[in-house]
Design a protein around this motif. Structure first.
Motif, short mmCIF file in Angstrom:
data_model
loop_
_atom_site.label_atom_id
_atom_site.label_comp_id
_atom_site.label_asym_id
_atom_site.label_seq_id
_atom_site.Cartn_x
_atom_site.Cartn_y
_atom_site.Cartn_z
N THR A 146 53.66 58.32 26.37
CA THR A 146 54.72 59.34 25.35
C THR A 146 54.17 58.98 23.87
OG1 THR A 146 56.20 59.06 26.81
CG2 THR A 146 56.80 59.79 24.55
N PRO A 178 58.61 49.91 32.30
CA PRO A 178 58.58 49.38 31.07
C PRO A 178 58.76 47.77 31.78
CG PRO A 178 60.51 50.66 31.15
CD PRO A 178 60.01 50.63 32.56
N THR A 191 63.70 61.29 35.68
CA THR A 191 63.87 62.29 34.34
C THR A 191 63.22 63.57 34.14
OG1 THR A 191 62.31 61.24 33.06
CG2 THR A 191 64.69 60.26 32.83
N TRP A 236 69.48 64.29 29.39
CA TRP A 236 68.26 63.48 28.77
C TRP A 236 67.21 63.82 29.84
CZ3 TRP A 236 65.86 61.03 25.31
CH2 TRP A 236 65.16 59.72 25.43
N TYR A 255 73.12 51.13 37.95
CA TYR A 255 71.93 51.25 37.17
C TYR A 255 71.05 50.33 37.72
CZ TYR A 255 68.50 51.31 33.06
OH TYR A 255 67.59 51.31 32.25
N PRO A 265 67.66 49.80 37.36
CA PRO A 265 66.64 49.00 36.43
C PRO A 265 67.38 47.77 35.62
CG PRO A 265 66.48 51.37 36.15
CD PRO A 265 67.52 51.15 37.06
N ALA A 297 63.54 55.07 38.08
CA ALA A 297 64.54 56.13 37.53
C ALA A 297 63.75 56.86 36.35
CB ALA A 297 65.56 55.25 36.94
N ALA A 298 62.82 56.27 35.72
CA ALA A 298 62.26 57.06 34.69
C ALA A 298 61.56 58.48 35.42
CB ALA A 298 60.94 56.47 34.09
N TYR A 343 55.05 62.10 36.94
CA TYR A 343 55.27 60.93 35.97
C TYR A 343 56.02 59.82 36.41
CZ TYR A 343 57.31 58.91 31.61
OH TYR A 343 57.79 57.97 30.88
N VAL A 384 71.00 55.08 27.11
CA VAL A 384 70.70 56.75 27.26
C VAL A 384 70.97 57.07 28.58
CG1 VAL A 384 68.26 56.77 27.97
CG2 VAL A 384 69.33 58.63 26.32
N GLU A 409 53.09 54.14 31.51
CA GLU A 409 53.62 55.39 31.89
C GLU A 409 52.35 56.11 32.47
OE1 GLU A 409 54.93 56.63 27.75
OE2 GLU A 409 56.39 57.52 28.95
N SER A 444 57.23 55.85 35.04
CA SER A 444 57.15 54.92 34.14
C SER A 444 57.67 53.42 34.43
CB SER A 444 57.72 55.26 32.69
OG SER A 444 58.06 54.30 31.73
N PHE A 451 67.37 52.32 27.05
CA PHE A 451 67.33 52.86 28.24
C PHE A 451 68.67 52.99 29.23
CE2 PHE A 451 62.56 52.70 28.29
CZ PHE A 451 62.26 53.86 27.71
N PRO A 465 60.81 61.36 28.71
CA PRO A 465 59.78 61.44 27.58
C PRO A 465 59.90 63.01 26.91
CG PRO A 465 58.78 61.19 29.67
CD PRO A 465 60.27 60.91 29.87
#
Ligand code: UQ1
Length: 462
Positions: free
Chosen positions: A419, A397, A367, A454, A93, A95, A363-364, A393, A444, A409, A395, A441, A457
């Motif tokens: 979102t 953070p 999704t 998942w 992972y 992030p 990684a976002a 899209y 999830v 985002e 994102s 995050f 958003p």
């Protein structure tokens, strides 16, 4: 030794896939599934192909595992219809490495054994790709011969090139050298140790010119370090020059962030917090405690002394992608930005960092990309027109201090696409986004995203 284990795709083929293929004349590019099916099973001489699969996925990172499990969850595949190619022992992972560098997480919690993660219905080839042979619908593996596919999904990520900056590799592995990087599992914890032990001197944080995965991470780690030094009385944002520690942000870019809305706030933070900027300064070499930074004019190289250096290496496509016929001019997989289908080979797809998409690699982003590929590949297999599209899209953070995150985002064109924009201004760092970044995050991701449940958003996929 190649194992000559002949899977018979014909006998295993689900009736749904053998349904008559409708050719569409719609504007959306369609996949000529009939042609690829035919060539996958008849074109290459049988002796060279030991194994054939309906879908081969290259790469077991965030994109590869997410796509694999979303495909499985459609319930439309038999065991070994899907194959995954990746020689890695671990799935990371990534992030989470920023959180490790900031002293917030343990690095061993940010990875899982890759072979253990792969569903037993998927054939895992723990091998690397030697060559793509799209005309034959096969790929040559380094050690285990060739495998065939009807659809190929290319998501091996990108290469973080620690050899791109002379002096970097040696400094990273030297425990005495005050140089670290959150861009690898091996060195992300060195970052935390260096920041925690730093008492005085010049700290430089760099951001390279060119491709960067998660382009916000190079400054997230700086903001976390700054906050820590401020809290321990070693850095006074109102009077940096009289503080024991000075902070420099050296970036190949001309701004703090690629999207103006967020860049404006980050630039204000930088000025307010007394961080010295070196815009359009690209780290090109490390000599002892000196960083060599090339200016955008092409000629000038600035030398800067450091007592702590957080370095971000150059990144780019893996050689086996760049040197293949799948690549675009920059070396990434040449797919349509909306459908994620290859521009020249209609049964090839790409998402994640390896895909040549004009958006930020995170990684976002996966999704939203993964469901698009899954939907379009299924449509292709069923002979339907492909209709699912990706809007770019992505994102970031962006941790701006311990306890606060700005949730950037945006979609293609750098357009903000928020979102929670109806409730808050996401450019203003807040505590809820921090809890999301630090705790929600990572949770999830492992509990749902990589299991195919998942969609970021767009919420849960049942
Ligand atoms: C996300 O889904 C996700 O994956 C689990 C992240 O971790 C890498 C993220 O950073 C972000 C921003 C998302 C997007 C989800 C929402 C609800 C904005």
């Amino acid at each position: 030794m190649p194992i000559h284990h002949q899977v018979s795709p014909r006998s295993l083929r689900h009736p749904k896939f053998t349904a008559l293929i409708k050719r569409s004349v719609a504007r959306t590019p369609i996949c000529f599934a009939s042609r690829s099916l035919a060539s996958a099973t008849s074109a290459p001489p049988v002796s060279t192909i030991s194994r054939n699969h309906k879908i081969v996925i290259v790469g077991g990172g965030s994109a590869g595992i997410t796509v694999t499990n979303q495909l499985l969850r459609t319930g439309r595949f038999f065991p070994k219809d899907i194959a995954l190619v990746d020689p890695a022992a671990w799935h990371h992972y990534q992030p989470g490495w920023t959180l490790v560098g900031g002293g917030l997480k343990n690095k061993t919690d940010m990875r899982r054994s890759l072979p253990d993660m792969v569903d037993s219905r998927v054939r895992l080839y723990s091998d690397s790709v030697r060559e793509f042979k799209p005309e034959m619908n096969t790929i040559a593996l380094s050690d285990r011969g060739e495998i065939g596919y009807e659809h190929l999904i290319v998501c091996p990520g990108i290469k973080v090139d620690f050899d791109s900056i002379p002096g970097l590799h040696d400094a990273l592995v030297d425990p005495q050298a005050p140089v670290s990087s959150i861009y690898s599992y091996d060195t992300c914890d060195k970052t935390a140790h260096l920041i925690a032990g730093f008492k005085k001197g010049n700290a430089i944080f760099t951001h390279p010119t060119g491709t960067v995965k998660c382009a916000g991470a190079p400054q997230k780690i700086m903001w976390m370090a700054l906050d820590r030094w401020k809290r321990s009385g070693l850095y006074n944002p109102d009077s940096p020059s009289s503080s024991p520690i000075q902070i420099v942000y050296a970036t190949g870019m001309s701004v703090m962030f690629g999207v103006p809305k967020y860049s404006k706030v980050l630039e204000e933070l930088r000025q307010k917090r007394g961080v010295q900027s070196l815009f359009q300064h690209d780290l090109v070499a490390i000599e002892g405690n000196t960083a060599l930074l090339a200016m955008a004019d092409g000629g000038t190289v600035v030398r800067r002394h450091f007592d702590l250096l957080h370095a971000v290496p150059k990144m780019g496509p893996h050689d086996f992608v760049k040197n293949s016929t799948l690549a675009d001019d920059a070396g990434f997989v040449e797919v349509y930005p909306d459908t994620l289908q290859h521009k020249r080979f209609s049964n090839i797809w790409s998402c994640g960092d390896a895909a040549g998409l004009p958006t930020s690699k995170t990684a976002a982003a996966i999704t939203i990309q993964a469901p698009v590929i899954v939907s379009n590949v299924l449509s292709c297999i069923q002979g339907r027109e492909i209709t699912s599209t990706y809007n770019g899209y992505t994102s970031c953070p962006l941790i701006t201090e311990h306890g606060k995150v700005m949730l950037a985002e945006f979609v293609y064109g750098g357009e903000p696409h928020e979102t929670f924009g109806r409730f808050v201004d996401q450019a203003k760092p807040n505590r809820v986004f921090y809890r999301m970044k630090k705790d929600f995050f990572p949770w999830v991701y492992f509990a749902a995203m990589i299991k195919g449940r998942w969609a970021g958003p767009r919420g849960w996929k049942m």
